[in-house]
Design an enzyme around this catalytic site. Structure first.
Site, short mmCIF file in Angstrom:
data_model
loop_
_atom_site.label_atom_id
_atom_site.label_comp_id
_atom_site.label_asym_id
_atom_site.label_seq_id
_atom_site.Cartn_x
_atom_site.Cartn_y
_atom_site.Cartn_z
N ILE A 131 0.82 -1.35 0.29
CA ILE A 131 -0.17 -0.26 -0.18
C ILE A 131 1.31 1.03 -0.06
CG2 ILE A 131 -1.75 1.87 1.14
CD1 ILE A 131 -2.44 -1.39 2.47
N LYS A 200 5.05 -0.58 13.10
CA LYS A 200 4.74 -0.01 11.86
C LYS A 200 3.82 1.65 12.53
CE LYS A 200 3.60 -3.76 9.05
NZ LYS A 200 3.01 -5.50 9.47
N1 HSE Z 1 3.40 -10.36 9.48
C1 HSE Z 1 3.26 -9.61 9.08
C2 HSE Z 1 1.45 -8.58 8.73
C3 HSE Z 1 3.77 -9.10 6.95
O1 HSE Z 1 0.52 -9.66 8.74
O2 HSE Z 1 1.13 -8.16 8.23
C4 HSE Z 1 3.83 -8.19 7.26
O3 HSE Z 1 4.63 -7.01 7.62
#
Ligand code: HSE
Length: 402
Positions: A131, A200
């Site tokens: 994205i 994130k």
């Molecule tokens: N394990 C992570 C997820 C992968 O499921 O979003 C992407 O960062």
């Protein structure tokens, strides 16, 4: 011609190699320059791939080759990856990474080195997989005073919750399925305990609000042991259950940020984000709310964002893309438990009268021996203190996203 190298031939690294080699003409046309994949660094042997001749086990092959102008780091982690990325930047090579752990821990430092060396350090794939969200925040929304970011930032947990909600699947069965499909991190606790989403939200908040937010500043709760009965009760209250990352400006130069199980009105766009899809909603004073939606995990979606960053580096070999934030400090992020938010609480139905007498309750729903209630805005630490005063120890708290 520009030589590039990939560090790590795992899920994302192999996807990047495939895209660079399979889309050679398309990428050359877009970059107005030929991209030559010269090295792939991995300690393992890969003899059966068509590009087996490109592998090296020696990082110095990449570091000391002045023709390599862009290095792509997909190895993950914040130890070797940090050393490699820093060394490449100090050598004047631009770096592209999908490594959220590294950017969340060291982003400000690495961006400063890139700036000092007039090169690029780009990491679009570190948040939301394929994205486009970091570039839009840094560029398209640059005229806004950004005040809040809310999102589903982990595909694995969203997949698990979707299976629980739609197929009545137990948590452990849904997790096994996510692992089989290759969505989960090597250690699934990074997904289910919320650490991946926390990294994130660190990156998003650092970029949107201009100051580094470190992983240990994020109050992080995951979905381990989520009960099907709680999901059903939340649904009866009109909500969908999600694992949500949120960062919000509080004023006075401070923010709050958290990852937690949350409920969202069924009509909200976040609620309709299912399976491995992610969504990131950004609030700005001029734009209002804007949302970015798509595949947040998986080999090719993530590699797609990495290769786009490589193109950007090649198009800007002698200029910097504007992407920057300052180092943070320990008082910048306020504990969200001390900030008033709306909550939904589930406990044993026998506690119903006590709860109603103690709290300003807005909605109540009883089912199968449990009671769910939503509260007027309150700080979670006050909520917990009141439950303790009532002698109620067994209860679950969901943040209500509004
Ligand atoms: N394990 C992570 C997820 C992968 O499921 O979003 C992407 O960062």
């Amino acid at each position: 011609m520009v030589d590039v190298a990939i560090i790590g031939h795992g899920v994302v690294g192999s996807g990047v190699a495939e895209i660079i080699l399979n889309h050679k003409d398309l990428l050359t046309e877009k970059a107005k320059n030929e991209i030559n994949l010269k090295y792939i660094l991995d300690i393992r042997d890969f003899e059966n791939v068509p590009y087996a001749d490109k592998f090296t086990k020696d990082f110095n092959d990449i570091l000391n080759d002045d023709d390599v102008r862009v290095v792509i780091e997909t190895a993950g982690g914040a130890t070797f990856a940090y050393d490699y990325v820093k060394a490449c930047l100090l050598k004047g090579k631009s770096v592209v990474t999908s490594n959220k752990e590294l950017v969340a821990a060291k982003g400000a430092e690495l961006l400063k080195i890139a700036m000092d060396n007039n090169i690029n350090f780009l990491f679009e794939a570190s948040v939301g997989g394929g994205i486009p969200v970091l570039r839009p925040i840094a560029q398209c929304l640059a005229a806004n005073d950004l005040t809040e970011i809310t999102g589903i930032l982990n595909g694995t947990t969203n997949f698990i919750l979707t299976k629980m909600i739609k197929d009545n699947m137990q948590f452990s069965d849904a997790l096994s399925m996510a692992q089989r499909l290759g969505y989960a991190e090597r250690d699934p606790s990074a997904d289910i305990d919320g650490h991946d989403a926390a990294r994130k939200i660190c990156i998003l908040a650092s970029l949107a609000f201009g100051k580094h937010v470190y992983p240990d500043q994020i109050k992080t709760d995951g979905i381990r042991g989520m009960l099907l009965s709680d999901i059903a009760l939340n649904s009866n209250m009109g909500y969908v259950t999600k694992l949500v990352g949120n960062a919000k400006v509080l004023g006075n130069g401070k923010i709050t940020a958290a990852v937690s199980p949350a409920v969202i009105k069924k009509s909200d766009i976040i609620s309709s984000t299912e399976d491995v899809f992610n969504i990131i909603k950004v609030r700005g004073d001029a734009i209002g709310d804007v949302a970015f939606y798509g595949r947040g995990a998986g080999k090719l979606p993530t590699a797609s964002a990495v290769v786009a960053d490589v193109l950007d580096c090649i198009k800007h070999l002698h200029a910097r893309k504007y992407l920057f934030w300052d180092e943070g400090d320990k008082d910048y992020v306020v504990n969200p438990d001390t900030v008033a938010f709306s909550y939904l609480v589930i406990t044993d139905a026998k506690n119903s009268d006590a709860v109603k007498s103690e709290f300003a309750v807005s909605d109540v729903c009883e089912e199968n021996g449990n009671v769910a209630f939503t509260l007027k805005k309150t700080a979670k630490c006050d909520l917990k203190a009141k439950m303790e005063k009532l002698g109620i120890n067994d209860y679950r708290i969901f943040r209500v996203i509004d």
